[in-house]
Design an enzyme around this catalytic site. Sequence first.
Site, PDB file in Angstrom:
ATOM      1  CD1 TRP A 309      22.292  32.196 -33.220  1.00  0.00           C
ATOM      2  CD2 TRP A 309      22.171  35.094 -33.633  1.00  0.00           C
ATOM      3  NE1 TRP A 309      21.524  32.652 -34.227  1.00  0.00           N
ATOM      4  CE2 TRP A 309      21.552  34.022 -34.641  1.00  0.00           C
ATOM      5  CE3 TRP A 309      22.410  36.539 -33.550  1.00  0.00           C
ATOM      6  CZ2 TRP A 309      20.897  34.550 -36.019  1.00  0.00           C
ATOM      7  CZ3 TRP A 309      21.768  36.870 -35.003  1.00  0.00           C
ATOM      8  CH2 TRP A 309      21.221  35.924 -35.684  1.00  0.00           C
ATOM      9  CG  HIS A 310      24.772  39.106 -33.273  1.00  0.00           C
ATOM     10  ND1 HIS A 310      24.364  38.962 -32.180  1.00  0.00           N
ATOM     11  CD2 HIS A 310      24.487  40.221 -33.758  1.00  0.00           C
ATOM     12  CE1 HIS A 310      22.593  39.652 -32.704  1.00  0.00           C
ATOM     13  NE2 HIS A 310      22.626  40.167 -33.148  1.00  0.00           N
ATOM     14  N   GLY A 311      28.333  35.906 -33.456  1.00  0.00           N
ATOM     15  CA  GLY A 311      29.412  35.217 -33.396  1.00  0.00           C
ATOM     16  C   GLY A 311      30.896  34.846 -32.703  1.00  0.00           C
ATOM     17  CG  PHE A 454      26.881  38.396 -37.985  1.00  0.00           C
ATOM     18  CD1 PHE A 454      26.945  38.358 -36.720  1.00  0.00           C
ATOM     19  CD2 PHE A 454      27.216  39.501 -39.326  1.00  0.00           C
ATOM     20  CE1 PHE A 454      27.325  39.348 -36.771  1.00  0.00           C
ATOM     21  CE2 PHE A 454      27.947  39.904 -39.022  1.00  0.00           C
ATOM     22  CZ  PHE A 454      28.208  40.188 -38.225  1.00  0.00           C
TER      23      PHE A 454
END
Length: 454
Positions: A309-311, A454
């Site tokens: 989810w962060h990248g 993000f």
Amino acid sequence: MPFNSLAYALLLSASFAWCRLLPAYAAGLVLASLVFFLAAGPFDTAVFLAAVALNWLIQIAFPKEHPRPRIFAAALLNIGLIAYFKYKGLLLGQAGQSGSYLDTALPLGVSFYSLQALAYHVDVARGRHAPARSFAEFFLFKAFFPQVIAGPIVRAHQLLPQVQRLFAGRRRRHRLLIFGLSLIALGLVKKVVLADSIAPFVDEIFAAPPGTTAVAWLGAVLFAFQIYFDFSGYSDIAIGSAYLLGIRLPWNFRTPYLSTSPREFWQRWHITLSTWIRDYLYIPLGGSRGTPVEASLVLLTTMAVAGLWHGANYTFIVWGACWGLYILTARLMHLESVPGMLWWPAHMLIVVVLWVLFRSPSLGYATHYLATMFAFTGSPSGHLDGSAPAWQVALGVAGLFALHWGEAHLQRRPVVGIMRRLEGPVSRGVLVGTAVLLVLLPVSHANPFIYFRF
């Protein structure tokens, strides 16, 4: 519109004045939220407005009598938005190009407002909360500007009733304004004074794999505090801003580096994301039910997805999976039964090491950096490439932990009692002046909030 900008200060001040002086309270917040997004640019605004409109159409098309189709449609839309804008590079074999440490091509806040919308539909479909009664209520629930970009990720039961009271003409009384102003001032200190001062050193160290063990550890520790001060500073400003506008938002950070176990860390770090992952991913996948092997696979999968989810980079997936392994190891070895202060040094060492994966642009870079940290390459050194002596650096790092410890005491109830006694025009004026001074401080280069993209 960064929170540490004069433009945001003016927008918040105008919103506060509107809410205090004019009867159309809810309309003022809707207008301010539109202005906030328009300042981000036409692309970000168009994507957000389209997301809000499509989510509202899902509510109209799938009433509560059809929960499964509604959840499916909401997941398809909101996960689809994140996947298209955030992961198309990864899916096309271009990881590390469009999904590196900071991806400025992402629509502002898409990762956050999509999760908020999905949780809303799931809660309504499962009867946990009544739906918004009008599009205006739903829009303000989605667009309330202090939290729309990077959280806290609010649930329907946390924000929607407050929005509905505003549209019904029932305002929350503005009490203890010094509390909201204090949070804003604290957040600005974290961002402008601490995070932005640490950022150049972190960028310099991570620009190329460091040559010595001491420099590698310094970079990892400094980044751990940079991302904490940056993100928790944003959350403080968001919660404080909402408080001034008569809205209560949930806490998002509670001094996570004072935790003594991986589970406690995630109960203190980005709390609203941690609880979202628990309630809408971990438990639906099976949680701790099933055989030990099945429960372990669910945990590892959940944390890997949380990392993703962060990248759109393999570093984030590995970072999340490693957190899953750490949580699983702590369970199997019953580490939480170890006295906290005995395990805390080892726990913090693991936390700092894992932040290297988060900050690195690629797995190869992370491997090289971690090897240097543990002296497999490079050489241990008591001097930091001609900079300050190691003892001074160690003293500075100890000072950062001391600030973190001091913040834990600021969050206790007696401090609120002191604020109540200090409430008045003078204290408010001092805090407003401090906040404006921090906003107007000259900067050598722009340091946007890390989680804004993000």
